[in-house]
Scaffold this active site. Structure first.
Site, PDB file in Angstrom:
ATOM      1  N   ASP A   1      -2.067 -11.110 -13.328  1.00 51.35           N
ATOM      2  CA  ASP A   1      -1.197 -11.562 -14.285  1.00 51.35           C
ATOM      3  C   ASP A   1      -2.038  -9.461 -15.306  1.00 51.35           C
ATOM      4  OD1 ASP A   1      -0.539 -13.592 -14.478  1.00 51.35           O
ATOM      5  OD2 ASP A   1      -2.161 -14.879 -15.832  1.00 51.35           O
TER       6      ASP A   1
ATOM      7  N   ASP B   1       6.258 -23.871 -18.739  1.00 49.65           N
ATOM      8  CA  ASP B   1       4.707 -23.998 -18.936  1.00 49.65           C
ATOM      9  C   ASP B   1       4.623 -25.465 -19.648  1.00 49.65           C
ATOM     10  OD1 ASP B   1       4.581 -21.811 -17.423  1.00 49.65           O
ATOM     11  OD2 ASP B   1       5.082 -20.543 -19.543  1.00 49.65           O
TER      12      ASP B   1
END
Length: 238
Positions: A8, A129
């Protein structure tokens, strides 16, 4: 089962968030390209990259970092975070990225997502998500009213081939992944499901493999050493 160690990106560094909270961030490597090389040394063939700045602010601040990782070769790279038009898809693919992940735009402009899925096939995935079972967008800052499983069914009906499903409440917590969610998603025909968020033990990878889950993303568990990536690759990588 394919294993995707995760990088990330925020401000050009490899970081991890806790439950998607940008204020609860840990920097694990200031050089993401070097981190990718470590994954290759462990036997990894795949890499999951999320541009957190892009997801949050719709920028391309980490483009050059992603380009540097891709130039090294040795990994099939999927990238998500802030990909909201075809120009950015084309740009990432031109860098050597193997697959682009559509998140917020998949919800905001479903027709666009269906067109991209038809045009690019397996080079497009949708990142779904979920917070409390509902789809979250805009870098997980906003929760919609649509159940994530229903949205995944819509994606499959529209021709999407791959779903990367994350339970935000588990992400970065090391508390175990939401196995019941993946059991349900794997019932949807025509989708390759990637499990993401909270995987903390090898036993969970065994469960996902036994369920014939297509892939699993490993983040904090490999950065903290809870899961040894090299061992996991030897045991589970197709």
């Amino acid at each position: 089962m394919n294993l995707y160690p995760a990088i990330d990106l925020r401000d050009g560094k490899a970081v991890r968030l806790y439950q998607g909270d940008y204020d609860q961030m840990t920097v694990y490597n200031a050089d993401p390209a070097a981190q990718a090389r470590e994954f290759i040394s462990a036997g990894a063939k795949y890499l999951h990259v999320v541009d957190l700045d892009g997801a949050k602010d719709d920028t391309t601040a980490n483009r050059e970092t992603i380009a540097a990782i891709a130039r090294q070769g040795g990994l099939f790279i999927e990238v998500g975070g802030g990909i909201r038009d075809e120009a950015r898809i084309e740009d990432y693919l031109s860098l050597g990225v193997g697959r682009c992940i559509l998140g917020t735009i998949a919800v905001r402009d479903f027709d666009f997502t269906a067109r991209m899925a038809r045009r690019y096939g397996s080079r497009i995935a949708v990142g779904v998500d979920m917070r409390d079972g509902l789809v979250a967008v805009s870098g997980w800052k906003e929760t919609t009213a649509e159940p994530g499983i229903d949205f995944c069914r819509r994606c499959a009906d529209a021709g999407v081939q791959a779903i990367i499903a994350t339970d935000i409440s588990r992400d970065g917590t090391m508390q175990g992944t939401n196995m019941a969610l993946y059991e349900e998603l794997l019932k949807i025909p025509g989708l390759e499901i990637t499990a993401s968020g909270g995987i903390a033990r090898m036993e969970e990878l065994e469960q996902l493999a036994a369920m014939h889950c297509h892939a699993a993303i490993l983040g904090k568990s490999i950065y903290t050493g809870a899961i040894d990536l090299a061992q996991a690759v030897r045991r589970f990588q197709d």
